[in-house]
Design a protein around this motif. Structure first.
Motif, short mmCIF file in Angstrom:
data_model
loop_
_atom_site.label_atom_id
_atom_site.label_comp_id
_atom_site.label_asym_id
_atom_site.label_seq_id
_atom_site.Cartn_x
_atom_site.Cartn_y
_atom_site.Cartn_z
N TYR A 278 0.79 -1.22 0.00
CA TYR A 278 0.00 0.00 0.00
C TYR A 278 0.83 1.28 0.00
CZ TYR A 278 -3.74 -3.27 1.12
OH TYR A 278 -4.63 -4.32 1.09
N VAL A 279 2.04 1.22 0.55
CA VAL A 279 2.88 2.42 0.58
C VAL A 279 3.88 2.41 -0.57
CG1 VAL A 279 4.51 3.77 1.92
CG2 VAL A 279 2.60 2.63 3.08
N LEU A 280 4.63 1.32 -0.69
CA LEU A 280 5.63 1.23 -1.76
C LEU A 280 5.03 0.86 -3.12
CD1 LEU A 280 8.48 -0.56 0.22
CD2 LEU A 280 8.45 1.83 -0.53
N LYS A 281 3.77 0.44 -3.11
CA LYS A 281 3.09 0.02 -4.35
C LYS A 281 3.89 -1.09 -5.05
CE LYS A 281 0.34 3.50 -3.57
NZ LYS A 281 -0.96 3.29 -2.90
N ASP A 282 4.35 -2.02 -4.25
CA ASP A 282 5.22 -3.08 -4.73
C ASP A 282 4.47 -4.41 -4.63
OD1 ASP A 282 7.32 -4.63 -5.53
OD2 ASP A 282 8.56 -4.26 -3.75
N ASP A 283 3.97 -4.89 -5.74
CA ASP A 283 3.19 -6.12 -5.76
C ASP A 283 4.06 -7.31 -5.36
OD1 ASP A 283 2.03 -8.60 -7.54
OD2 ASP A 283 0.44 -7.24 -6.88
N ILE A 284 3.42 -8.31 -4.76
CA ILE A 284 4.15 -9.49 -4.28
C ILE A 284 4.82 -10.25 -5.43
CG2 ILE A 284 2.24 -11.15 -4.42
CD1 ILE A 284 4.72 -10.76 -1.49
N SER A 285 4.38 -9.99 -6.65
CA SER A 285 5.00 -10.67 -7.80
C SER A 285 6.46 -10.28 -8.00
CB SER A 285 4.21 -10.35 -9.08
OG SER A 285 4.26 -8.96 -9.37
N SER A 286 6.86 -9.16 -7.39
CA SER A 286 8.26 -8.71 -7.52
C SER A 286 9.19 -9.41 -6.54
CB SER A 286 8.35 -7.19 -7.31
OG SER A 286 8.14 -6.86 -5.94
N LEU A 287 8.63 -10.25 -5.66
CA LEU A 287 9.44 -10.84 -4.59
C LEU A 287 10.64 -11.63 -5.10
CD1 LEU A 287 9.72 -11.18 -1.56
CD2 LEU A 287 8.21 -13.17 -1.68
N PRO A 288 10.52 -12.49 -6.13
CA PRO A 288 11.72 -13.23 -6.59
C PRO A 288 12.86 -12.32 -7.02
CG PRO A 288 9.73 -14.23 -7.47
CD PRO A 288 9.31 -12.94 -6.84
N SER A 289 12.55 -11.29 -7.81
CA SER A 289 13.62 -10.38 -8.27
C SER A 289 14.15 -9.56 -7.10
CB SER A 289 13.10 -9.46 -9.38
OG SER A 289 12.02 -8.68 -8.92
N ALA A 290 13.28 -9.23 -6.14
CA ALA A 290 13.73 -8.47 -4.97
C ALA A 290 14.70 -9.30 -4.13
CB ALA A 290 12.52 -8.06 -4.13
N LYS A 291 14.47 -10.61 -4.04
CA LYS A 291 15.38 -11.47 -3.29
C LYS A 291 16.74 -11.59 -3.99
CE LYS A 291 12.15 -14.26 -0.59
NZ LYS A 291 11.70 -15.60 -0.22
N VAL A 292 16.73 -11.58 -5.31
CA VAL A 292 17.99 -11.60 -6.07
C VAL A 292 18.77 -10.32 -5.77
CG1 VAL A 292 19.00 -11.53 -8.37
CG2 VAL A 292 17.12 -13.11 -7.88
N LYS A 293 18.05 -9.19 -5.79
CA LYS A 293 18.69 -7.91 -5.50
C LYS A 293 19.23 -7.89 -4.07
CE LYS A 293 17.81 -2.91 -5.57
NZ LYS A 293 16.79 -1.85 -5.80
N LEU A 294 18.45 -8.42 -3.14
CA LEU A 294 18.87 -8.47 -1.74
C LEU A 294 20.14 -9.30 -1.59
CD1 LEU A 294 17.88 -7.65 1.16
CD2 LEU A 294 16.95 -9.96 1.33
N ASN A 295 20.25 -10.39 -2.31
CA ASN A 295 21.44 -11.24 -2.25
C ASN A 295 22.67 -10.50 -2.77
OD1 ASN A 295 22.63 -13.92 -1.74
ND2 ASN A 295 22.92 -13.96 -3.97
N ARG A 296 22.48 -9.73 -3.85
CA ARG A 296 23.60 -8.94 -4.38
C ARG A 296 24.05 -7.90 -3.35
NH1 ARG A 296 20.71 -8.70 -9.48
NH2 ARG A 296 20.11 -6.55 -8.98
N LEU A 297 23.07 -7.26 -2.70
CA LEU A 297 23.40 -6.25 -1.70
C LEU A 297 24.12 -6.87 -0.50
CD1 LEU A 297 20.12 -4.12 -1.74
CD2 LEU A 297 22.38 -3.37 -2.48
N TYR A 298 23.77 -8.10 -0.17
CA TYR A 298 24.43 -8.80 0.93
C TYR A 298 25.92 -8.98 0.63
CZ TYR A 298 25.85 -12.66 3.96
OH TYR A 298 26.52 -13.46 4.87
#
Length: 520
Positions: free
Chosen positions: A477-497
């Motif tokens: 509701y705030v970020l307007k980020d649908d749950i469908s983006s979760l796989p790519s977001a986890k890839v990005k999170l892994n790179r940031l780690y």
């Protein structure tokens, strides 16, 4: 400073000037909350705010036999009040109504006005309509900025309340007036009873002072009158409560004091939230990795309250006031710290857990933050981990012909952290006997199950599940980020780690090498 003796006004229900109109439908009002709202004409201030959006939605969806909702609005950002009302009703909070009963929106009417203007800025026609027909008033219009200057805070929070009360005293059929305050209106005390305390200064004298003093004089006054209050917000809300108490001998009034308001527990959707003020913004930025240091005593209790609990408390407090009148004005401490507490430490653990489990595609750095009680250490860390990286990002954005906004955002949330440190390094004992009586009365009402105000563990509230929904709600509701983006977001999170690990290794190597060089 000693705790002032609580002051309460008394009225006898049988002799109350509005007693003949106390119930809409006879005895049914005492047993049915929705029955109390049948044919009701309700006046609401602050309707575009977070809480009142949920309030309007709940009233339309649950009290479907109410007659009208009059929302006080002022033109803003080039939109007139009709345009603002249309924009308001597009909010996702109203999706359930849009799907099942869109005709309910016809009951919502915008009224041009402003709580800071004389006579609320109402036209003669609108004022006459409200005075003649309205029978319930919910007043929550306020500035919630901790760092608001004294003049604006007094004008909106104290003078605004005074002017709403003046209108209520003219209303011919008023059944209930509910003032939405804050649990921190008495933050200068450790134990806070459900009563109105004498404010440190006379509200009317302060109002008159800010009307006549030049800006320089108001700045001097501000420094002198805050006393043990941490900011103008808590002070002006305390003075507003006192004005409500003074009027309670003339109108049936109640005060609802929510603590830190957060996303919905159940209604209209688990996790629904639509602003980033206060703790929600800090929670979101922790998830995006942009907040690394917070001034906080993690042993303290963190008093959060879901917005739907607040809304149901407001609605049922109005019913309680009229259907079960009391000889004293009721004050409801709508808090969680004494009934279902969570510590800052546990909140932090769950925040980290769920933002790593459900990262957003808008994550900027790998999430991870530390609570600190040392202001000096916090300032150092904030510059190293908040401001400096934001400045580098802005340089990158500028070079790639994008708008550099990271430093501005970082400063905004750094300021929010600084303004909130009083509340994250202290805790309060909020007494809740009146709130408990309301819980009992709602439970006994025939439709009480539709107005959940009990967030005890025994009633099914669980912080672990709630923080998960809070995370998903901010995401949706705030970020307007649908749950469908979760796989790519986890890839990005892994790179940031791995980027963080490499950065830490390089930093440690550089420091060791520099130290060895100095030794030689």
């Amino acid at each position: 400073m000693g705790v002032p003796k609580p002051q309460q006004r008394f009225y006898t229900p049988s002799s109350h000037p509005f007693n003949n109109n106390y119930m809409f439908n006879g005895d049914i009002a005492s047993h049915s909350i929705t029955g109390f709202y049948k044919n009701a004409k309700i006046f609401i201030t602050g309707a575009t705010g977070f809480v009142d959006k949920a309030l309007v939605e709940k009233l339309l969806r649950t009290c479907d036999e109410l007659d009208s909702l009059y929302l006080l609005m002022r033109p803003k950002r080039g939109m007139n009040i009709e345009q603002r009302l249309k924009e308001l009703l597009k909010n996702p909070v109203f999706n359930r109504i849009r799907e099942k009963n869109p005709d309910a929106f016809d009951k919502v009417k915008a009224v041009a006005g402003d709580v800071s203007a004389p006579n609320l800025g109402l036209s003669d026609g609108d004022k006459e309509k409200l005075v003649e027909h309205c029978n319930i008033v919910f007043h929550s219009a306020a500035t919630v900025k901790f760092n608001e200057d004294l003049k604006n805070a007094v004008t909106l929070n104290t003078l605004g309340t005074k002017q709403v009360l003046e209108l209520c005293r003219e209303m011919k059929n008023l059944k209930s007036f509910v003032h939405v305050s804050t649990a921190y209106s008495n933050s200068d005390k450790y134990t806070v009873d459900e009563t109105v305390y004498e404010p440190p200064h006379d509200p009317n004298a302060v109002i008159n002072s800010i009307k006549v003093l030049p800006n320089e004089g108001i700045e001097i006054l501000s420094k002198k009158i805050l006393g043990k209050h941490p900011n103008t917000y808590t002070l002006t809300k305390a003075m507003a409560e006192h004005l409500v108490l003074e009027s309670s001998s003339q109108i049936p009034a109640a005060v609802v004091r929510p603590s830190i308001i957060t996303a919905a527990w159940k209604e209209p959707y688990p996790g629904w939230v639509d602003n980033v003020s206060g703790i929600t913004g800090i929670f979101m930025e922790c998830g995006r990795g942009t907040i690394k240091s917070i001034i906080c005593d993690d042993k303290c209790t963190m008093d959060l309250i879901p917005v739907d609990i607040v809304v149901n408390t407001i609605i049922t407090a109005a019913w309680h006031t009229a259907a079960h009148p009391s000889n004293t004005m009721r004050v409801y401490n709508c808090t969680s710290g004494t009934t279902n507490p969570i510590s800052w430490k546990e909140f932090g653990r769950l925040t980290q857990k769920y933002w790593l489990e459900y990262p957003s595609k808008y994550v900027t750095w790998y999430p991870g933050f530390t609570y600190r009680t040392s202001r000096a250490m916090h300032v150092i860390c904030a510059h190293l981990f908040h401001l400096l990286p934001s400045a580098f990002l802005d340089v990158f954005l500028y070079c790639t012909k994008q708008k550099p906004i990271m430093l501005k955002i970082s400063r905004k949330f750094y300021s929010a952290l600084d303004a909130g440190k009083f509340f994250s390094t202290n805790e309060w004992d909020f007494k809740t006997s009146t709130m408990a009586a309301l819980v009992s009365a709602v439970r006994d009402a025939e439709d009480g199950a539709n107005f959940e105000i009990d967030m005890t563990a025994e009633n099914g509230f669980n912080w672990n599940f709630y923080l998960k929904d809070f995370t998903l709600g901010v995401r949706q509701y705030v970020l307007k980020d649908d749950i469908s983006s979760l796989p790519s977001a986890k890839v990005k999170l892994n790179r940031l780690y791995w980027f963080q690990k490499v950065f830490q290794a390089v930093t440690i190597y550089s420091i060791v090498k520099l130290a060895l060089h100095q030794c030689t």
